[in-house]
Design an enzyme around this catalytic site. Structure first.
Site, PDB file in Angstrom:
ATOM      1  N   SER A 200      63.069   4.480  23.470  1.00  7.64           N
ATOM      2  CA  SER A 200      64.233   4.761  24.298  1.00  7.64           C
ATOM      3  C   SER A 200      64.056   6.099  25.004  1.00  7.64           C
ATOM      4  O   SER A 200      63.081   6.305  25.721  1.00  7.64           O
ATOM      5  CB  SER A 200      65.501   4.712  23.443  1.00  7.64           C
ATOM      6  OG  SER A 200      66.655   4.693  24.240  1.00  7.64           O
ATOM      7  N   GLU A 322      68.156  -5.916  25.134  1.00 11.36           N
ATOM      8  CA  GLU A 322      68.363  -4.480  24.939  1.00 11.36           C
ATOM      9  C   GLU A 322      69.836  -4.098  25.026  1.00 11.36           C
ATOM     10  O   GLU A 322      70.378  -3.392  24.170  1.00 11.36           O
ATOM     11  CB  GLU A 322      67.592  -3.699  26.024  1.00 11.36           C
ATOM     12  CG  GLU A 322      66.087  -3.865  26.013  1.00 11.36           C
ATOM     13  CD  GLU A 322      65.384  -2.862  25.133  1.00 11.36           C
ATOM     14  OE1 GLU A 322      66.062  -2.152  24.376  1.00 11.36           O
ATOM     15  OE2 GLU A 322      64.139  -2.800  25.195  1.00 11.36           O
ATOM     16  N   HIS A 421      68.453  -3.489  21.468  1.00  6.87           N
ATOM     17  CA  HIS A 421      67.834  -2.171  21.502  1.00  6.87           C
ATOM     18  C   HIS A 421      67.769  -1.596  20.093  1.00  6.87           C
ATOM     19  O   HIS A 421      68.732  -1.682  19.330  1.00  6.87           O
ATOM     20  CB  HIS A 421      68.688  -1.282  22.409  1.00  6.87           C
ATOM     21  CG  HIS A 421      68.090   0.032  22.783  1.00  6.87           C
ATOM     22  ND1 HIS A 421      66.958   0.144  23.538  1.00  6.87           N
ATOM     23  CD2 HIS A 421      68.505   1.309  22.532  1.00  6.87           C
ATOM     24  CE1 HIS A 421      66.686   1.425  23.752  1.00  6.87           C
ATOM     25  NE2 HIS A 421      67.611   2.154  23.139  1.00  6.87           N
TER      26      HIS A 421
END
Length: 516
Positions: A200, A322, A421
């Site tokens: 990320s 995600e 995610h």
């Protein structure tokens, strides 16, 4: 001798002083090691500077404080929390796991945590380097760096320095990478064989380092997990509006006043910037990397296509859903209407094309309603398509790049999170026992989870050791090339797929030109 034994504990001599760590189940661990001077008082909002060192033997058996950040007791409904006390301005420390502080010159893996530029810590148990050190014979480094207003804002101050960097977080990470280059051989590592990995926001950091003129000489390969390369990287002038808004949120006139405030007040003011920058249907990101012309000249994704960075080995991937992480459990988004989603699509494709794009998303996921279309759109915009574009561009240049998509769905919350995610993290680290606090992993069947974790964990080890993720328990994983577009699909059955995300790649080829 660079390493000696003391009272049954590993001891390492550095130029800055002596460290005593701890032996834990066959792995030598050194925690809370300073890699830069504390960024406090007059050093607040200044680039990282060398640590002055210490006298005697420093205890390195406990983690240092994490960077100041927002904290809610009880955590959040997905990760169960992504940072915990103690927090402090004096946070520039790192941690090292090594099979032995000897002269073996093992490959080195440096992990940079994510957290939307506002949360996280290299001291979290979920990021412990012991599994990589033990299973891969690697030396592993995790680090803390400045977050939120302390790391992602900079101010014109009384010195009027023209080259004051905007990306203080990047100066921290560069200082840590410099520390690795200068010291890791004393921990049994090879400074010429360093892989930097991040997830990320940490993946954005990793890309920015790969493109930095100094840092690119200090690393050999990168792993980019779910990089949000769809974020716009503003110039210093464009970012000024957010800096001014933060000053208003903090109730001060200038950086001199800010330097006198406790960090708790600074972090609290960040909540106001969240509200100021929030937009419906967009991932909340009040703080951003800035193209300041000092630490960062271009968007971090672009840095991996130019100059010497083009030769760095790259492993890049994303999770299938995600955006479910941020939106699937929010009742406001669950109630999204078709008209709202069409308006959001129009921002990228134009009003005339929006109905066709909406229809294309419903065809790719039968039964999808407005909320699912919105989440797929955000996933594509922010993560999947920009990552694909980087893979495509490197493939066209003939540069090494491997691509993956993580498809394994979380059973939590009736499956609403899907392959969200962050879900790949316990598989990559192969440390599910450290994730018991996270609702995200609840209900995963142990035997399936263990098999998938073994496949991913060993692939990351192989890549860190050799620059190639293939290993004996994984189907053949070819480099991403424009002719085949091989993408490894990690799921309960893991297989390479040709052009796995081709639907998104082709659909987003119709987008309006971007600002950058």
């Amino acid at each position: 001798m660079t390493a000696v034994r003391g009272q049954g504990s590993p001891v390492v001599q550095l130029a800055t002083g002596r460290l005593r760590g701890r032996q834990e189940e066959g792995i030598a661990v050194f925690r809370g090691v300073p890699y830069a001077a504390p960024p406090v008082a007059e050093l607040r909002w200044r680039a990282a500077r060398p640590h002055p060192g210490w006298n005697g033997t420093r205890d390195a058996t406990s983690y240092g404080p994490s960077a100041p950040q927002m904290f809610t007791e009880g955590g959040d409904p997905v990760l169960g929390g992504h940072g915990s006390p103690p927090f402090d301005d004096d946070c520039l420390t790192l941690n090292v796991w090594t099979p032995a502080p000897d002269e073996a010159r093992r490959p080195v893996l440096v992990w940079i945590h994510g957290g939307g530029f506002v949360s996280g810590s290299g001291s979290l148990p979920v990021y412990s380097g012991e599994t990589f050190a033990r299973d891969g014979d690697l030396v592993v480094v995790t680090l803390n760096y400045r977050l939120g207003p302390l790391g992602y804002l900079s101010f014109d101050d009384e010195e009027g320095t023209p080259d004051q960097p905007s990306n203080l977080w990047l100066t921290d990470q560069l200082a840590a990478l410099r520390w690795v280059h200068e010291n890791i051989d004393r921990f049994g590592g090879d400074p010429a064989n360093v892989t930097v990995a991040g997830q990320s926001g940490g993946a954005v950091s990793t890309a920015a380092l790969a493109g930095h003129p100094e840092a690119r000489q200090l690393l050999r390969r990168v792993i980019l997990q779910s990089p949000p390369f769809g974020l716009y990287a503003p110039t210093r002038a464009e970012y000024r509006e957010r800096v001014d808004a933060y000053l208003r949120c903090a109730g001060v006139a200038d950086v001199g006043e800010l330097r006198r405030l406790p960090w708790e007040r600074l972090v609290g003011a960040a909540g106001g910037l969240f509200a100021h920058t929030a937009r419906w249907g967009h991932w909340p990101t009040p703080f951003l990397p800035v193209r300041d012309g000092v630490t960062l000249d271009r968007h971090p994704a672009q840095t991996l296509l130019e100059d010497a960075a083009a030769d760095i080995d790259v492993l890049i991937g994303w999770t299938r859903e995600e955006a479910n992480f941020a939106f699937a459990l929010d009742p406001a988004y669950a109630a999204a209407t078709r008209e709202q989603v069409l308006g959001r699509i129009a921002l990228g494709f134009g009003e005339a094309a929006a109905p066709d794009v909406y229809a294309a998303y419903t065809c790719s996921r039968p039964g999808a309603g407005p909320a699912e279309v919105l989440m797929d759109l955000i996933t594509d915009e922010l993560f999947r398509v920009p990552s694909l574009r980087l893979a495509e561009a490197r493939a066209e240049l003939g540069r090494p790049v491997w691509a993956y998509q993580f498809d394994f769905p979380a059973p939590a919350y009736g499956g609403r999170l899907g392959a969200a995610h962050c879900l790949e993290l316990p598989f990559v680290f192969d440390n599910f026992e450290r994730w018991g606090h996270a609702p995200l992993v609840a209900g995963i069947e142990p035997t399936v989870g263990a098999g998938l974790a073994r496949s991913m964990h060993q692939a990351w080890i192989a890549f860190a050791r050799t620059g190639d993720p293939n290993h004996t328990d994984l189907p053949r994983w070819d480099r991403y090339r424009t002719g085949a577009r091989t993408t490894m699909r990690f799921d309960s059955v893991t297989l390479p797929v040709d052009d796995l995300a081709g639907h998104a790649r082709r659909l987003h080829g119709r987008r309006l030109p971007a600002r950058e």
